[in-house]
Design a protein around this motif. Structure first.
Motif, PDB file in Angstrom:
ATOM      1  N   GLY A  55       0.854  -1.180   0.000  1.00 17.88           N
ATOM      2  CA  GLY A  55       0.000   0.000   0.000  1.00 17.88           C
ATOM      3  C   GLY A  55       0.883   1.220   0.000  1.00 17.88           C
ATOM      4  O   GLY A  55       1.735   1.394  -0.874  1.00 17.88           O
ATOM      5  N   ARG A  56       0.719   2.077   0.998  1.00 20.68           N
ATOM      6  CA  ARG A  56       1.492   3.313   1.043  1.00 20.68           C
ATOM      7  C   ARG A  56       2.936   3.070   1.439  1.00 20.68           C
ATOM      8  O   ARG A  56       3.226   2.538   2.505  1.00 20.68           O
ATOM      9  N   VAL A  57       3.849   3.408   0.562  1.00 21.84           N
ATOM     10  CA  VAL A  57       5.267   3.535   0.884  1.00 21.84           C
ATOM     11  C   VAL A  57       5.728   4.840   0.258  1.00 21.84           C
ATOM     12  O   VAL A  57       5.069   5.393  -0.630  1.00 21.84           O
ATOM     13  N   ALA A  58       6.845   5.360   0.713  1.00 21.66           N
ATOM     14  CA  ALA A  58       7.412   6.534   0.051  1.00 21.66           C
ATOM     15  C   ALA A  58       7.728   6.164  -1.385  1.00 21.66           C
ATOM     16  O   ALA A  58       8.303   5.098  -1.656  1.00 21.66           O
ATOM     17  N   ASP A  59       7.354   7.019  -2.324  1.00 21.90           N
ATOM     18  CA  ASP A  59       7.502   6.687  -3.741  1.00 21.90           C
ATOM     19  C   ASP A  59       8.922   6.247  -4.107  1.00 21.90           C
ATOM     20  O   ASP A  59       9.098   5.214  -4.771  1.00 21.90           O
ATOM     21  N   PRO A  60       9.973   6.985  -3.711  1.00 29.51           N
ATOM     22  CA  PRO A  60      11.323   6.553  -4.094  1.00 29.51           C
ATOM     23  C   PRO A  60      11.729   5.214  -3.498  1.00 29.51           C
ATOM     24  O   PRO A  60      12.615   4.537  -4.026  1.00 29.51           O
ATOM     25  N   GLY A  83      15.161   7.023  -7.422  1.00 31.93           N
ATOM     26  CA  GLY A  83      13.726   6.791  -7.306  1.00 31.93           C
ATOM     27  C   GLY A  83      12.915   8.032  -7.570  1.00 31.93           C
ATOM     28  O   GLY A  83      11.864   7.977  -8.216  1.00 31.93           O
ATOM     29  N   HIS A  84      13.389   9.171  -7.077  1.00 35.60           N
ATOM     30  CA  HIS A  84      12.673  10.427  -7.283  1.00 35.60           C
ATOM     31  C   HIS A  84      12.618  10.781  -8.764  1.00 35.60           C
ATOM     32  O   HIS A  84      11.595  11.276  -9.262  1.00 35.60           O
ATOM     33  N   LEU A  85      13.681  10.525  -9.490  1.00 33.46           N
ATOM     34  CA  LEU A  85      13.695  10.827 -10.920  1.00 33.46           C
ATOM     35  C   LEU A  85      12.755   9.913 -11.697  1.00 33.46           C
ATOM     36  O   LEU A  85      12.146  10.332 -12.677  1.00 33.46           O
ATOM     37  N   LEU A  86      12.615   8.669 -11.252  1.00 32.34           N
ATOM     38  CA  LEU A  86      11.805   7.709 -12.001  1.00 32.34           C
ATOM     39  C   LEU A  86      10.332   7.703 -11.589  1.00 32.34           C
ATOM     40  O   LEU A  86       9.480   7.242 -12.359  1.00 32.34           O
ATOM     41  N   PRO A  95      10.699   5.821 -18.701  1.00 33.30           N
ATOM     42  CA  PRO A  95      12.144   5.784 -18.447  1.00 33.30           C
ATOM     43  C   PRO A  95      12.604   4.526 -17.726  1.00 33.30           C
ATOM     44  O   PRO A  95      11.818   3.796 -17.128  1.00 33.30           O
ATOM     45  N   LEU A  96      13.891   4.326 -17.771  1.00 32.01           N
ATOM     46  CA  LEU A  96      14.540   3.293 -16.979  1.00 32.01           C
ATOM     47  C   LEU A  96      15.872   3.835 -16.480  1.00 32.01           C
ATOM     48  O   LEU A  96      16.410   4.803 -17.039  1.00 32.01           O
ATOM     49  N   ALA A  97      16.388   3.216 -15.427  1.00 30.99           N
ATOM     50  CA  ALA A  97      17.691   3.598 -14.885  1.00 30.99           C
ATOM     51  C   ALA A  97      18.617   2.405 -14.923  1.00 30.99           C
ATOM     52  O   ALA A  97      18.234   1.284 -14.574  1.00 30.99           O
ATOM     53  N   GLU A  98      19.856   2.641 -15.357  1.00 34.06           N
ATOM     54  CA  GLU A  98      20.931   1.657 -15.285  1.00 34.06           C
ATOM     55  C   GLU A  98      21.780   2.027 -14.071  1.00 34.06           C
ATOM     56  O   GLU A  98      22.468   3.050 -14.085  1.00 34.06           O
ATOM     57  N   VAL A  99      21.719   1.229 -13.033  1.00 28.68           N
ATOM     58  CA  VAL A  99      22.304   1.610 -11.745  1.00 28.68           C
ATOM     59  C   VAL A  99      23.501   0.725 -11.426  1.00 28.68           C
ATOM     60  O   VAL A  99      23.427  -0.508 -11.533  1.00 28.68           O
TER      61      VAL A  99
END
Length: 451
Positions: free
Chosen positions: A174-179, A207-210, A238-242
């Motif tokens: 359910g609710r979690v911080a988005d990032p 996470g904030h960017l995505l 988008p996607l991130a390569e981390v």
């Protein structure tokens, strides 16, 4: 750190940025993004309160209304390519959402699927008999009385990591911080420590960017002639390569519409950030003040430089509550004198609603196309050929809201000449307020369902 750990790259895609987001770009991302994880972020501040209302009517509901459609679209390719799904589409009923995902998997003929359910964000029972200051208002929780519908704490990444450690194919919460939805797989894959504040901060900036999906690939960015976005109709997600050190490259599927530039990333980086050096999250107080964005190729932006400080002692809790009703009506006028007739309609409606005792309520009387956005001061120029009257009022009861809407419709026979295309609506207002709760009051759990 071993060389193989340094070379490890985790690819995380953003499958949704809000509850009603488009589905086709998420499918394209799953099919062509070579992902390890696909994240669907679908909760806004009031969404859970609305979901709680649905659950109160039917205990089998209360999760995201597009859950079934999204899972039908992406489960086959995710299962085939071993892509893990993480989502907050559980909303007010993560357990029922998990059952729905398994039902979809059976309908699709999938051989097996393991779903992890993360719970504990619903803290309404913990509020009983206690009072808290509301962060946005000079009032307390008790002032809301019986109007309170829900109370959900923003969880961090830790319970999501525990869920991933079970080998789950799908993690629903359910609710979690988005990032945190994006931080969790990084902690899981790279073995980051939760007190490694630099990596926690870097994971949060990724996470904030995505988290808003297409908002970083050109959505809500395009302005023809100033900020052109190629092929906006086929906007890709988008996607991130981390990497293991937390550095990342933000990109998108080759051939998809939109663009990833330092400008699109900068806009999203600043989104909803009050203090870049102190971005409070359940896992860390992130510091974005030294973040660098570097264009390293077409639709490729490198993100580095975030850090953080120890996590706060309290968790933010969003409280949903009933806050009256909104009545709205609209009517169009066109041709010579349209603006004057529209203004006369507004004057008539204001007089009638004031006479009905509703002059003191929050309201808007406006002409769409003339002064609805910037008001009379900035809205100057040539008289339009057509206008649309709009009256909207927030009132305590549904009956009053209906009266507002009906008065606008009554302009057909009781207002200026040439009106048409009337619409009216009444809706209940579900508002949101915030409190801070000691984090040790929140107990999380992970349960497993599988086929």
């Amino acid at each position: 750190m071993p060389s193989e750990q340094r070379e490890k790259i985790i690819r995380i895609g953003a499958g949704a940025g809000y509850s009603g987001d488009r589905i086709a770009p998420a499918v394209e991302l799953a099919e062509k993004g070579q992902l390890d994880y696909l994240v669907f972020e679908c909760l806004a501040e009031r969404t859970i309160a609305l979901a709680q209302l649905e659950r109160s009517k039917n205990p089998a509901l209360g999760f995201d209304p597009l859950l079934r459609a999204r899972m039908r679209a992406v489960l086959p390719v995710c299962a085939a390519q071993n892509i893990k799904i993480i989502t907050n589409m559980g909303a007010a009923n993560p357990a029922a959402a998990a059952q729905e995902v398994l039902a979809v998997a059976r309908e699709l003929g999938l051989a097996k699927l393991k779903v992890a359910v993360v719970q504990g964000d619903d803290v309404l029972p913990q509020l009983a008999g206690r009072d808290f200051a509301l962060l946005e208002h000079e009032a307390t929780l008790s002032s809301l009385g019986e109007r309170v519908i829900s109370a959900n704490a923003y969880l961090g990444a830790a319970p999501l990591v525990r869920a991933l450690e079970t080998g789950a194919d799908v993690v629903i919460t359910g609710r979690v911080a988005d990032p945190a939805l994006f931080l969790a797989p990084l902690v899981h894959e790279f073995g980051w420590s939760f007190d490694d504040w630099q990596r926690m901060g870097q994971g949060i900036v990724i996470g904030h960017l995505l988290e808003c999906a297409a908002q970083i690939t050109g959505g809500y960015f395009a302005d023809p002639g100033y900020r052109d976005v190629p092929d906006l109709a086929r906007l890709g997600f988008p996607l991130a390569e981390v990497s293991a050190d937390g550095s990342a490259v933000i990109t998108k599927v080759q051939g998809s519409g939109g663009c990833v530039t330092t400008a699109t990333c900068t806009e999203q980086l600043l989104y909803e950030i009050e203090n870049p050096s102190q971005y409070f999250q359940p896992d860390v107080v992130a510091d974005f003040s030294k973040v660098t964005l570097t264009q390293v190729g077409q639709d490729r932006v490198q993100v580095q430089g975030a850090t953080g400080q120890p996590k706060p002692d309290a968790l933010k809790v969003t409280v949903g509550y009933r806050d009256g009703f909104i009545g709205e009506g609209q009517m169009s006028y066109a041709g010579p004198g349209a603006q004057a007739r529209g203004q006369l309609a507004l004057d008539v409606l204001r007089h009638r609603l004031n006479a009905a005792g509703m002059g003191g309520f929050e309201s808007r009387y406006e002409l769409l196309g003339v002064n609805a956005i910037h008001g009379d001061t900035l809205s100057k120029g040539l008289e339009p050929y057509e206008v649309r009257v709009r009256v909207v009022m927030r009132v305590p009861t549904r009956q009053q809201a209906e009266q507002v809407a009906n008065e606008v419709e009554a302009l057909y026979l009781n207002g200026p000449a040439g009106g048409g295309g009337a619409t009216k609506s009444v809706r209940e207002v579900i508002a949101a307020a915030s409190i801070l709760m000691p984090r040790d009051w929140v107990q999380t759990s992970v349960s497993i369902l599988e086929m």
